[in-house]
Motif scaffolding. Structure first.
Motif, PDB file in Angstrom:
ATOM      1  N   UNK A  60      90.606  28.232  53.190  1.00 12.34           N
ATOM      2  CA  UNK A  60      90.778  27.382  54.381  1.00 12.34           C
ATOM      3  C   UNK A  60      90.824  28.203  55.672  1.00 12.34           C
ATOM      4  N   UNK A  61      91.006  29.520  55.531  1.00 14.27           N
ATOM      5  CA  UNK A  61      90.998  30.383  56.719  1.00 14.27           C
ATOM      6  C   UNK A  61      89.570  30.713  57.156  1.00 14.27           C
ATOM      7  N   UNK A  62      88.598  30.389  56.313  1.00 17.44           N
ATOM      8  CA  UNK A  62      87.197  30.745  56.607  1.00 17.44           C
ATOM      9  C   UNK A  62      86.304  29.515  56.778  1.00 17.44           C
ATOM     10  N   UNK A  63      86.807  28.354  56.388  1.00 20.95           N
ATOM     11  CA  UNK A  63      85.979  27.149  56.539  1.00 20.95           C
ATOM     12  C   UNK A  63      86.474  26.381  57.773  1.00 20.95           C
ATOM     13  N   UNK A  64      86.534  25.089  57.732  1.00 21.39           N
ATOM     14  CA  UNK A  64      87.013  24.355  58.903  1.00 21.39           C
ATOM     15  C   UNK A  64      87.505  22.965  58.499  1.00 21.39           C
ATOM     16  N   UNK A  65      88.742  22.662  58.886  1.00 20.29           N
ATOM     17  CA  UNK A  65      89.273  21.316  58.651  1.00 20.29           C
ATOM     18  C   UNK A  65      88.688  20.397  59.717  1.00 20.29           C
ATOM     19  N   UNK A  66      87.964  19.370  59.264  1.00 21.00           N
ATOM     20  CA  UNK A  66      87.374  18.404  60.201  1.00 21.00           C
ATOM     21  C   UNK A  66      87.597  17.005  59.631  1.00 21.00           C
ATOM     22  N   UNK A  67      87.933  16.059  60.498  1.00 20.48           N
ATOM     23  CA  UNK A  67      88.213  14.686  60.058  1.00 20.48           C
ATOM     24  C   UNK A  67      87.161  13.711  60.590  1.00 20.48           C
TER      25      UNK A  67
END
Ligand SMILES: Cc1ncc(C[n+]2csc(CCOP(=O)(O)OP(=O)(O)O)c2C)c(N)n1
Length: 432
Positions: A60-67
């Protein structure tokens, strides 16, 4: 006997050493194409339990949380499922920040204050966080989180009085404009010395935990500021003592004229700093108010349940200059702000509300008009207390007040000398 020969390094035909000097992709005049900025689809990131050990979700530090997705719908397990009323309140707070920034920027251009800093394009970072935190949680911001104050209900007149350093300024003109200090709203005094707020936030969080309190701390800095030593010592203390603190890194791509590559963005993400410290790291779409809210609420729950600190990188873009003293046309392409692939945070939240049938263009226009009127009225009120160069300012003999709890002897002496000199001049306090 001759001396023993030292160690001899055969140089052979090794290539000469060289340094890598980062260079931004686009400079003034260049056409901009951000196609190589990786933007994962909304809803793709896993949402771990807040009690999971940080090492179990380092991805999760390298991807991206998107809603928010391309159809303006809220998707995935990070969707915080907020009520339309809460969404509308967040939208209004972001619109208020934008209107406030616009007016204060103009006030600086009109000579009413010496300095201003906008948060254009990154309003979601502070506003959505303020909604996700408890009102009692303590914020240690940098100079671009005016959205925390607006969302927590700080009167805009008080903020403007500080910007004008006028007779209504509770800080008595002792801070640079926009470097607010608002104990009432859990907003620690802003320091111009970058990243000092990071160890302060950890210290406050540790004190809260050692007193058995329930309040947590949150702090913000820009990506450029992660290069400061204070950033790293703060993370060390936080991980060792599992301090209840949220570290926010606002990666808006630019420090002043140096781009994020100079703080390490070419090698890895800023959220990845967390991995080395064993801290939870989340990389978040900073222009998606729902993602910022969800990540902050997740980190707050983690901190409040003694599961440790979280570092959140907010991936966003600084749409305008660093401050009123800056001219970004000198160092970056004018095409960048419009080409930014994550769009505008206000427009995205508005489009979401429209898509779910909870908003429309007419209501948006009414809201924009209302917030503009509120900001204008606050400005009129603040200007009654004076603006830069118009005489209404703090009395000169307040110069030494409010710095030490008890004024030391040498300052008392200097203050008396000033008063004596002013009195002898026959024009007491008549200096600008
Ligand atoms: C210790 C310190 N070093 C340098 C500066 C000068 N300075 C002020 S703001 C700034 C850029 C900071 O950039 P970033 O951390 O990315 O935050 P942003 O302004 O983009 O929000 C610099 C170098 C300072 N104020 N303090």
């Amino acid at each position: 006997m001759g001396e023993e020969p030292g160690i001899v390094h055969p140089r052979g035909n090794l290539p000469p050493l060289s340094l890598h000097v980062p260079e931004p992709k686009f400079r003034p005049g260049d056409a901009v194409d951000f196609a190589d900025v990786p933007i994962p689809p909304a809803g793709a990131a896993r949402r771990p339990d807040t009690a999971e050990p940080a090492r179990d979700f380092t991805e999760l530090a390298y991807s991206m949380v998107r809603v928010l997705d391309e159809n303006d719908q809220a998707v995935g397990t990070w969707n915080p499922r907020l009520s339309p009323d809460t969404l509308r309140r967040m939208l209004r707070h972001m619109a208020t920040v934008r209107a406030f920034d616009e007016r204060m920027f103009r006030a600086q251009r009109q000579g009413k204050t010496s300095f201003y800093m906008k948060s254009l394009g990154e309003e979601a970072v502070a506003v959505a966080a303020a909604h996700a935190l408890d009102a009692e949680d303590m914020c240690f911001p940098s100079y671009r989180q005016q959205g925390l104050l607006i969302a927590r209900g700080c009167p805009m007149v008080d903020m403007m009085n500080q910007i004008y350093s006028n007779t209504g300024d509770k800080l008595q003109g002792k801070q640079l404009p926009i470097m607010y200090s608002e104990k009432r709203f859990g907003f620690f005094s802003i320091s111009g010395n970058l990243t000092t707020q990071y160890p302060q936030a950890v210290g406050w969080a540790m004190a809260s935990a050692s007193k058995g309190d329930t309040r947590i701390a949150a702090t913000w800095c820009g990506e450029g500021s992660t290069a400061e030593g204070d950033f790293h010592s703060a993370l060390t203390f936080a991980t060792v003592y599992r301090a209840p603190v949220i570290f926010n890194v606002v990666n808006n791509q630019w420090a002043i004229s140096s781009f994020s590559g100079f703080a390490g963005a070419e090698a890895t993400t800023f959220a990845a700093r967390a991995v080395g410290y064993g801290i939870a790291g989340l990389r978040v779409d900073g222009n998606d108010a729902l993602a910022v809210y969800a990540a902050t609420a997740w980190a707050a729950e983690r901190a409040r349940t003694n599961a440790g600190p979280t570092l959140i990188e907010h991936f966003t873009y600084r749409t305008e200059g660093h401050s009123t003293s800056d001219d970004p046309t000198q160092y970056r392409s004018a095409g960048e702000p419009n080409a930014w692939p994550l769009g505008d945070p206000i427009r995205r939240l508005k489009d979401h509300l429209v898509a779910i049938g909870e908003w429309d263009e007419a209501r948006q226009a009414d809201m924009d008009r209302e917030v503009a009127e509120q900001v204008k009225a606050a400005q009129k009120e603040a200007e009654k207390n004076g603006v830069l160069g118009h005489g209404l300012r703090q009395p000169l003999d307040s110069l030494f007040d409010g710095v030490f709890e008890e004024m030391p002897w040498h300052l008392r002496e200097q203050r008396q000398m000033m008063i004596d000199e002013e009195t002898a001049s026959g024009r007491p306090w008549d200096r600008t």
